[in-house]
Design a protein around this motif. Structure first.
Motif, PDB file in Angstrom:
ATOM      1  N   UNK A 199      -7.220   9.038  17.555  1.00  0.00           N
ATOM      2  CA  UNK A 199      -6.583  10.036  16.693  1.00  0.00           C
ATOM      3  C   UNK A 199      -5.295   9.475  16.102  1.00  0.00           C
ATOM      4  N   UNK A 200      -4.863  10.087  14.994  1.00  0.00           N
ATOM      5  CA  UNK A 200      -3.597   9.664  14.380  1.00  0.00           C
ATOM      6  C   UNK A 200      -2.439   9.882  15.346  1.00  0.00           C
ATOM      7  N   UNK A 232      -6.570  -6.989   0.148  1.00  0.00           N
ATOM      8  CA  UNK A 232      -7.997  -6.983   0.485  1.00  0.00           C
ATOM      9  C   UNK A 232      -8.258  -6.572   1.931  1.00  0.00           C
ATOM     10  N   UNK A 233      -7.207  -6.510   2.752  1.00  0.00           N
ATOM     11  CA  UNK A 233      -7.390  -6.221   4.170  1.00  0.00           C
ATOM     12  C   UNK A 233      -7.671  -4.751   4.436  1.00  0.00           C
ATOM     13  N   UNK A 234      -7.236  -3.866   3.515  1.00  0.00           N
ATOM     14  CA  UNK A 234      -7.480  -2.432   3.650  1.00  0.00           C
ATOM     15  C   UNK A 234      -7.843  -1.861   2.285  1.00  0.00           C
ATOM     16  N   UNK A 235      -8.419  -0.659   2.295  1.00  0.00           N
ATOM     17  CA  UNK A 235      -8.841  -0.005   1.053  1.00  0.00           C
ATOM     18  C   UNK A 235      -8.427   1.457   1.082  1.00  0.00           C
ATOM     19  N   UNK A 236      -8.429   2.087  -0.085  1.00  0.00           N
ATOM     20  CA  UNK A 236      -8.113   3.508  -0.182  1.00  0.00           C
ATOM     21  C   UNK A 236      -9.050   4.291   0.741  1.00  0.00           C
ATOM     22  N   UNK A 237      -8.480   5.190   1.504  1.00  0.00           N
ATOM     23  CA  UNK A 237      -9.248   5.995   2.438  1.00  0.00           C
ATOM     24  C   UNK A 237      -9.280   5.464   3.855  1.00  0.00           C
ATOM     25  N   UNK A 238      -8.850   4.222   4.069  1.00  0.00           N
ATOM     26  CA  UNK A 238      -8.852   3.657   5.418  1.00  0.00           C
ATOM     27  C   UNK A 238      -7.833   4.371   6.303  1.00  0.00           C
ATOM     28  N   UNK A 239      -8.218   4.555   7.569  1.00  0.00           N
ATOM     29  CA  UNK A 239      -7.309   5.071   8.588  1.00  0.00           C
ATOM     30  C   UNK A 239      -6.587   3.873   9.202  1.00  0.00           C
ATOM     31  N   UNK A 240      -5.264   3.923   9.225  1.00  0.00           N
ATOM     32  CA  UNK A 240      -4.495   2.770   9.693  1.00  0.00           C
ATOM     33  C   UNK A 240      -3.332   3.206  10.569  1.00  0.00           C
ATOM     34  N   UNK A 241      -2.811   2.249  11.309  1.00  0.00           N
ATOM     35  CA  UNK A 241      -1.572   2.425  12.072  1.00  0.00           C
ATOM     36  C   UNK A 241      -0.776   1.137  11.939  1.00  0.00           C
ATOM     37  N   UNK A 255       0.847  -1.188   0.000  1.00  0.00           N
ATOM     38  CA  UNK A 255       0.000   0.000   0.000  1.00  0.00           C
ATOM     39  C   UNK A 255       0.885   1.241   0.000  1.00  0.00           C
ATOM     40  N   UNK A 256       0.297   2.367  -0.399  1.00  0.00           N
ATOM     41  CA  UNK A 256       0.957   3.652  -0.174  1.00  0.00           C
ATOM     42  C   UNK A 256       0.176   4.366   0.917  1.00  0.00           C
ATOM     43  N   UNK A 257       0.888   4.785   1.946  1.00  0.00           N
ATOM     44  CA  UNK A 257       0.261   5.445   3.077  1.00  0.00           C
ATOM     45  C   UNK A 257       0.768   6.868   3.193  1.00  0.00           C
ATOM     46  N   UNK A 258      -0.146   7.805   3.434  1.00  0.00           N
ATOM     47  CA  UNK A 258       0.194   9.199   3.703  1.00  0.00           C
ATOM     48  C   UNK A 258       0.146   9.388   5.215  1.00  0.00           C
ATOM     49  N   UNK A 259       1.297   9.631   5.807  1.00  0.00           N
ATOM     50  CA  UNK A 259       1.370   9.738   7.261  1.00  0.00           C
ATOM     51  C   UNK A 259       0.782  11.046   7.781  1.00  0.00           C
ATOM     52  N   UNK A 265       7.043   2.839  13.140  1.00  0.00           N
ATOM     53  CA  UNK A 265       5.680   3.058  13.648  1.00  0.00           C
ATOM     54  C   UNK A 265       5.082   4.326  13.050  1.00  0.00           C
ATOM     55  N   UNK A 266       3.873   4.216  12.527  1.00  0.00           N
ATOM     56  CA  UNK A 266       3.233   5.386  11.954  1.00  0.00           C
ATOM     57  C   UNK A 266       1.728   5.237  11.897  1.00  0.00           C
ATOM     58  N   UNK A 267       1.055   6.336  11.539  1.00  0.00           N
ATOM     59  CA  UNK A 267      -0.398   6.343  11.398  1.00  0.00           C
ATOM     60  C   UNK A 267      -0.770   7.318  10.295  1.00  0.00           C
ATOM     61  N   UNK A 268      -1.744   6.935   9.501  1.00  0.00           N
ATOM     62  CA  UNK A 268      -2.158   7.803   8.412  1.00  0.00           C
ATOM     63  C   UNK A 268      -3.268   7.187   7.596  1.00  0.00           C
ATOM     64  N   UNK A 269      -3.367   7.622   6.337  1.00  0.00           N
ATOM     65  CA  UNK A 269      -4.463   7.228   5.462  1.00  0.00           C
ATOM     66  C   UNK A 269      -3.927   6.493   4.233  1.00  0.00           C
TER      67      UNK A 269
END
Length: 325
Positions: free
Chosen positions: A113-114, A76-85, A31-35, A63-67
């Motif tokens: 929160x992130x 399949x475990x995550x999708x675009x727009x999901x908030x993740x850590x 995935x590509x994540x924006x922190x 360790x990070x958090x973002x979208x």
């Protein structure tokens, strides 16, 4: 393009550099994540210094958090727009955006929160498995000794321990840190730089010692930790902030009261999918419900990475440190 902290040789904090890097598109399973926020942990200094082997040049941070901005084939475990850590390899969390495997990601409840996620995913999940898994004999009413009680992991561990019905003796280095630890529920305080830790533990436990010691300091506290245990107690070596733990003498463990020593690794407690789900639901459930509070003592920009590592290694920090993007 993204900003990322990298180092081209191991060494002190001064080897860290902020660079512009190309991010690209995620491949299969990625995935590509924006922190939005990134954790700054003492363990990061081990990679930078070379204590944990790495091959520079490389990124840093686990360790990070973002979208989620994009997903690769088969994800399949995550999708675009999901908030993740997340917490885990590969290195590279100190960045505004990155490509990484989808496997280590945890979906974040909206109530978290992130910043809280970045400050506590590694620390909270670590404290959870330490307390829930490393000593199966531990039960409500037992007493534990927790070193670095006012640190980022320590303050979370205190709260989880109290939810489990444990009595917590915490060690700290200053009055300020003592007050912070007590405000989070620590029952007793020992100033490890000016008091005999093992003797104070015995005084506070009617000479019996504690069921479990959680020692994230290492070299400087190992002997006192061992002497603080009750018969058949467990010493959990969960960090080496002061240097490597000395070689273990099996005969000494017997003489101390048939005590146990374990040096657990995060990955081994989160490798099994069922155990990973159990522990992560426990931690994120506590956090989302407000049963635990995250103390963010230091916030930095990525450009402040050298200062952040200097503060970590000097012992000046209280609570968790994060980079805010």
């Amino acid at each position: 393009m993204a900003k990322a902290v990298r180092f081209h040789e191991t060494g002190g904090p001064e080897v860290l550099r902020v660079e512009e890097v190309s991010v690209g598109e995620p491949g299969p399973g990625e995935v590509r994540i924006r922190h939005a926020a990134v954790g700054c942990n003492f363990a990061d200094t081990y990679f930078r210094s070379g204590y944990y082997p790495v091959q520079p040049p490389c990124g840093i941070g686990v360790e990070g958090a973002g979208t989620i901005e994009a997903v690769g084939e088969g994800v399949t475990s995550v999708a675009v727009g999901d908030r993740v850590a997340y917490n885990g390899s590969p290195l590279g969390a100190y960045s505004s955006a990155r490509i990484m495997p989808a496997a280590p990601l945890f979906k974040l409840p909206d109530a978290i929160s992130f910043e809280d996620a970045a400050a506590s995913t590694m620390r909270g999940l670590s404290a959870t498995y330490w307390l829930a898994k490393t000593n199966p004999r531990m039960k409500a009413g037992d007493t534990i000794l927790l070193h670095a009680a006012a640190g980022g992991v320590g303050l979370l561990a205190i709260q989880i321990a109290k939810l489990m019905g444990l009595r917590v003796i915490g060690t700290v280095s200053s009055e300020e840190k003592a007050e912070k630890a007590k405000s989070f529920g620590c029952d007793e305080i020992i100033f490890y730089r000016r008091e005999d830790v093992a003797q104070r533990v015995k005084d506070l436990t009617d000479g019996k010692g504690v069921e479990t010691v959680f020692d994230s300091v290492g070299k400087d506290t190992f002997e006192a930790s061992l002497k603080s245990l009750k018969r058949r107690g467990v010493l959990v070596g969960c960090g080496t902030a002061s240097g490597p733990i000395p070689p273990i003498d099996a005969f000494q463990l017997m003489l101390q009261g048939s005590v146990y020593f374990t040096r657990p690794a995060f990955a081994d407690y989160y490798a099994d999918p069922e155990e990973r789900a159990e522990l992560s639901q426990l931690w994120f459930g506590h956090l989302a419900a407000g049963r635990v509070k995250v103390e963010i003592g230091q916030r930095y920009a990525l450009e402040d990475c050298v200062e952040a590592h200097r503060n970590l290694e000097s012992g000046k920090t209280i609570g968790s440190s994060i980079f805010v993007l």
